[in-house]
Scaffold this motif. Structure first.
Motif, mmCIF file in Angstrom:
data_model
loop_
_atom_site.group_PDB
_atom_site.id
_atom_site.type_symbol
_atom_site.label_atom_id
_atom_site.label_comp_id
_atom_site.label_asym_id
_atom_site.label_seq_id
_atom_site.Cartn_x
_atom_site.Cartn_y
_atom_site.Cartn_z
ATOM 1 N N ALA A 53 -38.572 -28.102 23.576
ATOM 2 C CA ALA A 53 -38.233 -27.081 22.583
ATOM 3 C C ALA A 53 -38.445 -27.613 21.169
ATOM 4 O O ALA A 53 -38.951 -26.888 20.294
ATOM 5 N N LYS A 54 -38.085 -28.866 20.942
ATOM 6 C CA LYS A 54 -38.283 -29.478 19.624
ATOM 7 C C LYS A 54 -39.769 -29.558 19.294
ATOM 8 O O LYS A 54 -40.182 -29.227 18.178
ATOM 9 N N LEU A 55 -40.581 -29.973 20.262
ATOM 10 C CA LEU A 55 -42.021 -30.076 20.049
ATOM 11 C C LEU A 55 -42.632 -28.711 19.763
ATOM 12 O O LEU A 55 -43.463 -28.574 18.854
ATOM 13 N N ILE A 56 -42.217 -27.703 20.491
ATOM 14 C CA ILE A 56 -42.724 -26.352 20.266
ATOM 15 C C ILE A 56 -42.368 -25.883 18.863
ATOM 16 O O ILE A 56 -43.195 -25.294 18.155
ATOM 17 N N ALA A 57 -41.131 -26.143 18.437
ATOM 18 C CA ALA A 57 -40.702 -25.743 17.095
ATOM 19 C C ALA A 57 -41.506 -26.482 16.024
ATOM 20 O O ALA A 57 -41.915 -25.888 15.013
ATOM 21 N N GLU A 58 -41.742 -27.769 16.241
ATOM 22 C CA GLU A 58 -42.525 -28.545 15.270
ATOM 23 C C GLU A 58 -43.956 -28.028 15.188
ATOM 24 O O GLU A 58 -44.512 -27.898 14.095
ATOM 25 N N LYS A 59 -44.561 -27.719 16.316
ATOM 26 C CA LYS A 59 -45.934 -27.204 16.332
ATOM 27 C C LYS A 59 -46.008 -25.843 15.642
ATOM 28 O O LYS A 59 -46.951 -25.558 14.903
ATOM 29 N N ALA A 61 -44.035 -24.826 13.251
ATOM 30 C CA ALA A 61 -43.880 -25.077 11.820
ATOM 31 C C ALA A 61 -45.188 -25.600 11.230
ATOM 32 O O ALA A 61 -45.575 -25.193 10.117
ATOM 33 N N GLU A 62 -45.872 -26.450 11.969
ATOM 34 C CA GLU A 62 -47.171 -26.958 11.495
ATOM 35 C C GLU A 62 -48.185 -25.836 11.373
ATOM 36 O O GLU A 62 -48.922 -25.755 10.375
ATOM 37 N N ARG A 63 -48.240 -24.958 12.360
ATOM 38 C CA ARG A 63 -49.175 -23.831 12.305
ATOM 39 C C ARG A 63 -48.861 -22.917 11.124
ATOM 40 O O ARG A 63 -49.762 -22.433 10.445
ATOM 41 N N ALA A 64 -47.565 -22.688 10.891
ATOM 42 C CA ALA A 64 -47.167 -21.833 9.770
ATOM 43 C C ALA A 64 -47.556 -22.486 8.444
ATOM 44 O O ALA A 64 -48.016 -21.792 7.515
ATOM 45 N N ALA A 65 -47.396 -23.797 8.328
ATOM 46 C CA ALA A 65 -47.757 -24.498 7.105
ATOM 47 C C ALA A 65 -49.258 -24.449 6.874
ATOM 48 O O ALA A 65 -49.720 -24.230 5.740
ATOM 49 N N VAL A 66 -50.037 -24.621 7.929
ATOM 50 C CA VAL A 66 -51.494 -24.559 7.810
ATOM 51 C C VAL A 66 -51.918 -23.151 7.427
ATOM 52 O O VAL A 66 -52.797 -22.955 6.576
ATOM 53 N N LYS A 67 -51.305 -22.168 8.022
ATOM 54 C CA LYS A 67 -51.623 -20.774 7.713
ATOM 55 C C LYS A 67 -51.291 -20.459 6.261
ATOM 56 O O LYS A 67 -52.070 -19.822 5.555
ATOM 57 N N SER A 68 -50.133 -20.909 5.802
ATOM 58 C CA SER A 68 -49.731 -20.683 4.401
ATOM 59 C C SER A 68 -50.667 -21.380 3.442
ATOM 60 O O SER A 68 -51.028 -20.837 2.394
ATOM 61 N N ALA A 69 -51.078 -22.579 3.773
ATOM 62 C CA ALA A 69 -52.002 -23.338 2.907
ATOM 63 C C ALA A 69 -53.368 -22.653 2.874
ATOM 64 O O ALA A 69 -54.031 -22.645 1.832
ATOM 65 N N GLY A 70 -53.775 -22.054 3.982
ATOM 66 C CA GLY A 70 -55.061 -21.362 4.033
ATOM 67 C C GLY A 70 -55.051 -20.062 3.251
ATOM 68 O O GLY A 70 -56.071 -19.643 2.723
ATOM 69 N N GLU A 71 -53.906 -19.449 3.152
ATOM 70 C CA GLU A 71 -53.796 -18.180 2.426
ATOM 71 C C GLU A 71 -53.660 -18.389 0.924
ATOM 72 O O GLU A 71 -53.924 -17.490 0.145
ATOM 73 N N ALA A 72 -53.261 -19.556 0.525
ATOM 74 C CA ALA A 72 -53.015 -19.821 -0.899
ATOM 75 C C ALA A 72 -54.284 -20.105 -1.659
ATOM 76 O O ALA A 72 -55.362 -20.174 -1.322
#
Length: 72
Positions: A53-59, A61-72
């Motif tokens: 569950a921790k690994l899934i949550a971390e992944k 969060a990483e995907r969300a950060a990459v997505k946010s960085a790509g949209e900026a």
């Protein structure tokens, strides 16, 4: 909690009950060892579930950060 974790706990409870009903020392000892093994498997499964569950949550969060960085 996974179904497998619950299964292990149920087997441990059954072994504990069988140990309580055993009249021979060696049979009681065998059931108590069985209970210990099932309990250990349940603990390991619970730990694995938490880590997964921790690994899934971390992944996520990483995907969300990459997505946010790509949209900026």
């Amino acid at each position: 909690m996974s179904d497998q974790h619950q299964f292990y706990l149920e087997r441990a409870a059954e072994a504990r009950a069988s140990a309580g009903a055993a009249t021979l020392d060696n049979v009681r000892d065998r059931w108590l060892r069985s209970e210990s093994s099932w309990t250990e498997m349940a603990v390991r499964r619970e730990h694995a579930d938490r880590m997964r569950a921790k690994l899934i949550a971390e992944k996520a969060a990483e995907r969300a950060a990459v997505k946010s960085a790509g949209e900026a």
